[in-house]
Structures are given as C-alpha cells and as structure tokens.
Motif scaffolding. Structure first.
Motif, PDB file in Angstrom:
ATOM      1  N   UNK A  25       2.346  -4.328   3.800  1.00  0.00           N
ATOM      2  CA  UNK A  25       3.580  -4.279   3.005  1.00  0.00           C
ATOM      3  C   UNK A  25       4.603  -5.271   3.542  1.00  0.00           C
ATOM      4  N   UNK A  26       5.522  -5.654   2.688  1.00  0.00           N
ATOM      5  CA  UNK A  26       6.638  -6.487   3.156  1.00  0.00           C
ATOM      6  C   UNK A  26       7.597  -5.603   3.944  1.00  0.00           C
ATOM      7  N   UNK A  27       8.350  -6.221   4.835  1.00  0.00           N
ATOM      8  CA  UNK A  27       9.323  -5.471   5.636  1.00  0.00           C
ATOM      9  C   UNK A  27      10.355  -4.794   4.732  1.00  0.00           C
ATOM     10  N   UNK A  28      10.765  -5.470   3.684  1.00  0.00           N
ATOM     11  CA  UNK A  28      11.753  -4.898   2.757  1.00  0.00           C
ATOM     12  C   UNK A  28      11.198  -3.635   2.104  1.00  0.00           C
ATOM     13  N   UNK A  29       9.934  -3.640   1.762  1.00  0.00           N
ATOM     14  CA  UNK A  29       9.310  -2.462   1.150  1.00  0.00           C
ATOM     15  C   UNK A  29       9.184  -1.325   2.160  1.00  0.00           C
ATOM     16  N   UNK A  30       8.732  -1.654   3.399  1.00  0.00           N
ATOM     17  CA  UNK A  30       8.546  -0.613   4.406  1.00  0.00           C
ATOM     18  C   UNK A  30       9.852  -0.003   4.878  1.00  0.00           C
ATOM     19  N   UNK A  62      -0.636  13.282   5.503  1.00  0.00           N
ATOM     20  CA  UNK A  62      -1.454  14.275   4.803  1.00  0.00           C
ATOM     21  C   UNK A  62      -0.729  15.579   4.473  1.00  0.00           C
ATOM     22  N   UNK A  63       0.181  16.022   5.309  1.00  0.00           N
ATOM     23  CA  UNK A  63       0.795  17.343   5.093  1.00  0.00           C
ATOM     24  C   UNK A  63       2.032  17.285   4.192  1.00  0.00           C
ATOM     25  N   UNK A  64       2.969  16.443   4.537  1.00  0.00           N
ATOM     26  CA  UNK A  64       4.229  16.389   3.785  1.00  0.00           C
ATOM     27  C   UNK A  64       4.256  15.265   2.752  1.00  0.00           C
ATOM     28  N   UNK A  65       3.216  14.479   2.716  1.00  0.00           N
ATOM     29  CA  UNK A  65       3.151  13.328   1.800  1.00  0.00           C
ATOM     30  C   UNK A  65       4.331  12.378   1.986  1.00  0.00           C
ATOM     31  N   UNK A  66       4.709  12.166   3.242  1.00  0.00           N
ATOM     32  CA  UNK A  66       5.787  11.231   3.539  1.00  0.00           C
ATOM     33  C   UNK A  66       5.246   9.811   3.454  1.00  0.00           C
ATOM     34  N   UNK A  67       6.053   8.892   2.937  1.00  0.00           N
ATOM     35  CA  UNK A  67       5.588   7.511   2.842  1.00  0.00           C
ATOM     36  C   UNK A  67       5.435   6.892   4.230  1.00  0.00           C
ATOM     37  N   UNK A  68       4.324   6.194   4.430  1.00  0.00           N
ATOM     38  CA  UNK A  68       4.051   5.528   5.698  1.00  0.00           C
ATOM     39  C   UNK A  68       4.158   4.019   5.524  1.00  0.00           C
ATOM     40  N   UNK A  69       4.666   3.340   6.561  1.00  0.00           N
ATOM     41  CA  UNK A  69       4.651   1.885   6.499  1.00  0.00           C
ATOM     42  C   UNK A  69       3.217   1.377   6.622  1.00  0.00           C
ATOM     43  N   UNK A  70       2.992   0.155   6.191  1.00  0.00           N
ATOM     44  CA  UNK A  70       1.660  -0.433   6.253  1.00  0.00           C
ATOM     45  C   UNK A  70       1.802  -1.905   6.608  1.00  0.00           C
ATOM     46  N   UNK A  71       0.942  -2.404   7.502  1.00  0.00           N
ATOM     47  CA  UNK A  71       1.044  -3.820   7.884  1.00  0.00           C
ATOM     48  C   UNK A  71       0.942  -4.778   6.695  1.00  0.00           C
ATOM     49  N   UNK A 127       0.836  -1.184   0.000  1.00  0.00           N
ATOM     50  CA  UNK A 127       0.000   0.000   0.000  1.00  0.00           C
ATOM     51  C   UNK A 127       0.878   1.243   0.000  1.00  0.00           C
ATOM     52  N   UNK A 128       0.386   2.277  -0.627  1.00  0.00           N
ATOM     53  CA  UNK A 128       1.152   3.516  -0.749  1.00  0.00           C
ATOM     54  C   UNK A 128       0.509   4.599   0.104  1.00  0.00           C
ATOM     55  N   UNK A 129       0.463   4.413   1.428  1.00  0.00           N
ATOM     56  CA  UNK A 129      -0.078   5.424   2.336  1.00  0.00           C
ATOM     57  C   UNK A 129       0.949   6.525   2.548  1.00  0.00           C
ATOM     58  N   UNK A 130       0.432   7.759   2.692  1.00  0.00           N
ATOM     59  CA  UNK A 130       1.311   8.908   2.908  1.00  0.00           C
ATOM     60  C   UNK A 130       0.717   9.809   3.973  1.00  0.00           C
TER      61      UNK A 130
END
Length: 97
Positions: free
Chosen positions: A17-22, A6-15, A1-4
C-alpha cells in the motif's frame, strides 16, 4: 491490499500500500480500538443489574461445582466402604459362616 485482523477486523497496513493509504488505515484501526475500549470501560464501570446477575450466576455455578465435587468424593468413599464390606461378606460366605 485490504488486510484485516482476524478478530476485530481492524484494517492492517501492507507493504504494497501507499503510505497515504496506510496512514488512513492505521487511523481507522486506532479509532475502532478506542471505541471498543470506551465500550469496555462503560461496561466495567456500570452498575448494571444484568452484569451483577451474570456474576452471581457464575458464583453459584462455582459453588455448585464445589458441592458436586464434594458429594462425588463422599460417594466414592462410601462405595469403597461397601466394596470392602462385600468382600468380607463374600469371604465369610465362602468359609461357610
């Protein structure tokens, strides 16, 4: 998942996602935060004429606001005095004086 964020659009980890991706997403987020902080540090340490001008304008607006508030208070006081005089004159006129 590509969660970000709201203000800075920073990438957020997601349960989901794979650990390598997060790990990469968290690294990108820290890098972006570091860049933002570097920009803020540069701005705060600069002796920029424009920043000084903005600060002077803010100070002038604050002084003007204070002056306007004081003038408004004087206006209300003067209006109350005129209203009191008008009541006295109305009473005198009603008494035939």
């Amino acid at each position: 998942m590509d969660n970000q964020t709201p203000h800075l659009n920073l990438p957020l980890p997601n349960p989901g996602n794979s650990l390598a991706e997060d790990v990469l997403r968290i690294r990108d987020a820290f890098t972006a935060l570091d860049q933002k902080m570097a920009s803020l540090d540069a701005l705060l340490s600069s002796d920029d004429l424009n920043l000084d001008t903005v600060q002077e304008l803010v100070a002038a607006f604050k002084r003007a606001r204070s002056d306007i508030d004081a003038a408004a208070a004087q206006f209300v006081d003067r209006k109350n005095a005129v209203d009191a005089q008008l009541l006295t004159l109305t009473a005198l006129a009603g008494a035939g004086l």
